[in-house]
Design an enzyme around this catalytic site. Structure first.
Site, PDB file in Angstrom:
ATOM      1  N   HIS B  94       0.980  -1.340   0.096  1.00  0.00           N
ATOM      2  CA  HIS B  94      -0.008   0.041  -0.109  1.00  0.00           C
ATOM      3  C   HIS B  94       0.903   1.377  -0.057  1.00  0.00           C
ATOM      4  O   HIS B  94       1.252   1.709   0.868  1.00  0.00           O
ATOM      5  CB  HIS B  94      -0.774  -0.018   1.111  1.00  0.00           C
ATOM      6  CG  HIS B  94      -1.958  -0.970   1.488  1.00  0.00           C
ATOM      7  ND1 HIS B  94      -3.084  -0.850   0.602  1.00  0.00           N
ATOM      8  CD2 HIS B  94      -2.077  -2.271   2.110  1.00  0.00           C
ATOM      9  CE1 HIS B  94      -3.755  -2.166   0.764  1.00  0.00           C
ATOM     10  NE2 HIS B  94      -3.034  -3.033   1.791  1.00  0.00           N
ATOM     11  N   HIS B 104      -0.865  -6.826  -5.387  1.00  0.00           N
ATOM     12  CA  HIS B 104      -0.858  -7.772  -4.729  1.00  0.00           C
ATOM     13  C   HIS B 104      -0.175  -9.018  -5.532  1.00  0.00           C
ATOM     14  O   HIS B 104      -0.324  -9.058  -6.778  1.00  0.00           O
ATOM     15  CB  HIS B 104      -2.331  -8.497  -4.196  1.00  0.00           C
ATOM     16  CG  HIS B 104      -2.478  -9.635  -3.978  1.00  0.00           C
ATOM     17  ND1 HIS B 104      -3.437 -10.646  -4.925  1.00  0.00           N
ATOM     18  CD2 HIS B 104      -2.109 -10.623  -2.855  1.00  0.00           C
ATOM     19  CE1 HIS B 104      -3.274 -11.840  -4.311  1.00  0.00           C
ATOM     20  NE2 HIS B 104      -2.587 -12.034  -3.105  1.00  0.00           N
ATOM     21  N   GLY B 256      -6.901 -20.567  12.605  1.00  0.00           N
ATOM     22  CA  GLY B 256      -6.031 -20.358  13.258  1.00  0.00           C
ATOM     23  C   GLY B 256      -4.451 -20.250  12.798  1.00  0.00           C
ATOM     24  O   GLY B 256      -3.473 -20.352  13.338  1.00  0.00           O
ATOM     25  N   GLY B 257      -4.636 -19.597  11.695  1.00  0.00           N
ATOM     26  CA  GLY B 257      -3.170 -18.889  11.057  1.00  0.00           C
ATOM     27  C   GLY B 257      -2.780 -17.820  11.899  1.00  0.00           C
ATOM     28  O   GLY B 257      -3.603 -17.279  12.871  1.00  0.00           O
TER      29      GLY B 257
END
Lengths: 298, 298
Positions: B94, B104, B256-257
Site C-alpha cells: 500500500h 498484490h 488459526g493462522g
C-alpha cells in the site's frame, strides 16, 4: 401472532431512537427509503460528521422471500425452504470522542409460512457496548439496564443472554471479545407470540436508557491525537468482527442485501498497524487488561 | 517433485522483492519469524510509514497439517483428509501516494500425502493491481508483463488466467471489480511438476518488472487531501474484499493462522462514507468509468 403490530413497534422504535439522537447531537439524520426487487424494503437513517456522532446508522427493514435462507433454517430443518418475512431494527453508533463507546442494538422478527401449515415465528436481538477507553461505571450501567430489560421475563434470562452475547461477539482469530458485551438472543418463540414480542420490545425500549447516559457523561471529556489514534486502531477490530464473523452482515452481503445499509455499521476512519501492543500500564493497556474480558458487570 | 526446491525458490523470491523495495523506499523492512504449534512457520517482513510505502507486507510461510482442509480438497475429493504441506509467498503493498496503485502478488504450492499413495501437488498464485487514480499506460504495462510471465507456457494461458483474475477479484456485494485485475491461477499440476513450478516461478519473477516501473513513475506526483481521502475511501473496498470474499484470508483467519501476518494486507488508513458517489466527470469518477471494468489491457 400479529406481524403488523411488530412492524409498527419497530418503526416507532427507529423513530424514537433517531429523534433522541438528533436532540443530543444537534444534527439531523439523513433518511433513505429503499425497495428490494425480491420484495420489501426499508428505511436507512444515517448521520455522518455530526456534533457527537461521527457516523451513525439506524436501519429499519422488512423483506419477504420465497425461500428461507439455509442460515435461518439451520436449527429448524422442518421449515427449510418455506416462504418467509423478516423485519428488524438495527443500529450502530460511532461517536467521535474516543471516550464514548461504540454501541450496537438490534431487534428482529421472522415468520416462515407454508400453505396448509401453521406459521412459525421467532424473535432475536440484543445490544452490546464497545469502549475504546473503559469506564467501570459505564459498563455496570449498561449491563444493569440490559438486566432490567429482561427482568420481567424470568430471573435466569439475563444470565443466559449475557453469556450468549459474550460467546457471539468474540473475534476468534484474535482470541479477543469485541467489547464488554451486553445481551444477545435468537430463536425466541416462548412462551408465545405475545411474551416474546414483549421481550423484544423491552430490549428495544431499554436501548436509550442504557446508552444515552454514557454518551452524555463522556461526550465533553477532552482528548487528543493519541486517543483518536487508538480509537481508529481499535475500530479495526469492529471491521474484522463484522466482516469475518457477524452472521447478519455476511448473510446480507452474500444474499444481495442493500450494501450501503448493511455497511453503515463500518466505522468512519480506521487504522491497521502491524502487531501493535499498548505499553504496559498505559490507559490503552487498561482496555485489554480490565475491560476486554468476560466479567460479571452487574 | 522437489518441495525443497520450491521452498528455496520462494524464500529467494521473498528476499529479492524485499531488497528491491528497500532500495526504492529507503527504509528497512522489519523481519518477524514465527512458528506454528501444529507444524511449520514463516517469516513476515513488514514496512510501515516508509518513504514510498505506507504499509507493505511480504510473507513467506511453510506449514504442515495432519488433514487437508475441506476448502483445499473441494475440487479433489479423492485426497480429502490427507496430510499436507503448504508453502507460499504473499505480498500486498500500500504506497502512500494515491497515484501509486496497491498491488498484490502470491505464489503457493501444496502437497498432499498418504501412506502407500503417490503424493498429489499443485501450484497457485497470481498478481493484481488496484489503482485509486488510473493511468492507462500503467495498466497496459502491468498486464503486458503478466502476459510475458505466462508466454512460455502456451498462448492461451494468459487469456485464461486474466479472466480467472477478473472473476476472482470481484466484490459481489458491490457488483464491482477490486481493481484492474492481472492474473490468477490455481490447481496447476500440468504438464508436470517441473512445468508448473517453472510457471509459478515465472509469475514471481515478473512481479518486480510489472510493478516497480509504475511505482517509480507515479511516486513523485504531487497530491493533496482530496486524493488521500479518495484513496482512504477506496481502500475500504480492499478491506471488504479481503475479509468477506478472499478464500485465503478467510481460511487463514478461521483455521488459526497467524492473524497479524494475514492481516498485514489491510490498508493503513481506511474510511467508510454512506452511499458516496464521485462527481460525474471528476478524476474519481474516471476510476469507475474507465478502469473498474474488465478490459483487454494488453
Amino acid at each position: 401472532m400479529d406481524p403488523a403490530a411488530v412492524k409498527a413497534a419497530f418503526i416507532a422504535l427507529q423513530d424514537r431512537v433517531v429523534t433522541a439522537l438528533e436532540r443530543i447531537d444537534g444534527h439531523t439524520f439523513q433518511r433513505d427509503a429503499w425497495q428490494r426487487a425480491e420484495g420489501g424494503g426499508g428505511e436507512t437513517r444515517v448521520l455522518e460528521e455530526g456534533g457527537v456522532l461521527e457516523r451513525a446508522g439506524v436501519n429499519f427493514s422488512h423483506v419477504q422471500g420465497a425461500r428461507l435462507p439455509a442460515s435461518a433454517s439451520a436449527s429448524r430443518p422442518h421449515i427449510a425452504g418455506r416462504a418467509f418475512e423478516a423485519m428488524g431494527v438495527s443500529l450502530v453508533l460511532h461517536p467521535r470522542s474516543p471516550y464514548c463507546p461504540t454501541v450496537h442494538m438490534n431487534v428482529r422478527f421472522f415468520v416462515a409460512t407454508a400453505a396448509g401449515e401453521a406459521p412459525v415465528f421467532w424473535f432475536g436481538g440484543g445490544m452490546d457496548l464497545t469502549p475504546y477507553y473503559g469506564f467501570e461505571e459505564d459498563c455496570v450501567h449498561f449491563h444493569r439496564t440490559c438486566r432490567d430489560a429482561l427482568a420481567p421475563f424470568g430471573a435466569e434470562r439475563h444470565v443466559r443472554y449475557k453469556q450468549w452475547c459474550d460467546e457471539y461477539f468474540h473475534l476468534r482469530h484474535r482470541g479477543e471479545p469485541r467489547g464488554v458485551g451486553g445481551i444477545f438472543f435468537d430463536d425466541l418463540d416462548e412462551p408465545d407470540f405475545d411474551g416474546s414480542f414483549a421481550l423484544a420490545r423491552s430490549v428495544g425500549e431499554h436501548f436509550l436508557p442504557a446508552y444515552v447516559p454514557i454518551l452524555e457523561r463522556r461526550r465533553s471529556l477532552p482528548y487528543g491525537e493519541r486517543e483518536r489514534d487508538f480509537q481508529a486502531y481499535r475500530r479495526g477490530r469492529y471491521v474484522e468482527f463484522n466482516l469475518v464473523w457477524d452472521r447478519g452482515t455476511l448473510f446480507g452481503l452474500q444474499s444481495g442485501g442493500r450494501t450501503e445499509s448493511i455497511l453503515v455499521s463500518m466505522p468512519p476512519t480506521v487504522r491497521w498497524r502491524y502487531d501493535w501492543h499498548p505499553e504496559p500500564g498505559s490507559a490503552e493497556a487498561r482496555l485489554y487488561d480490565e475491560f476486554l474480558r468476560p466479567r460479571d458487570w452487574v
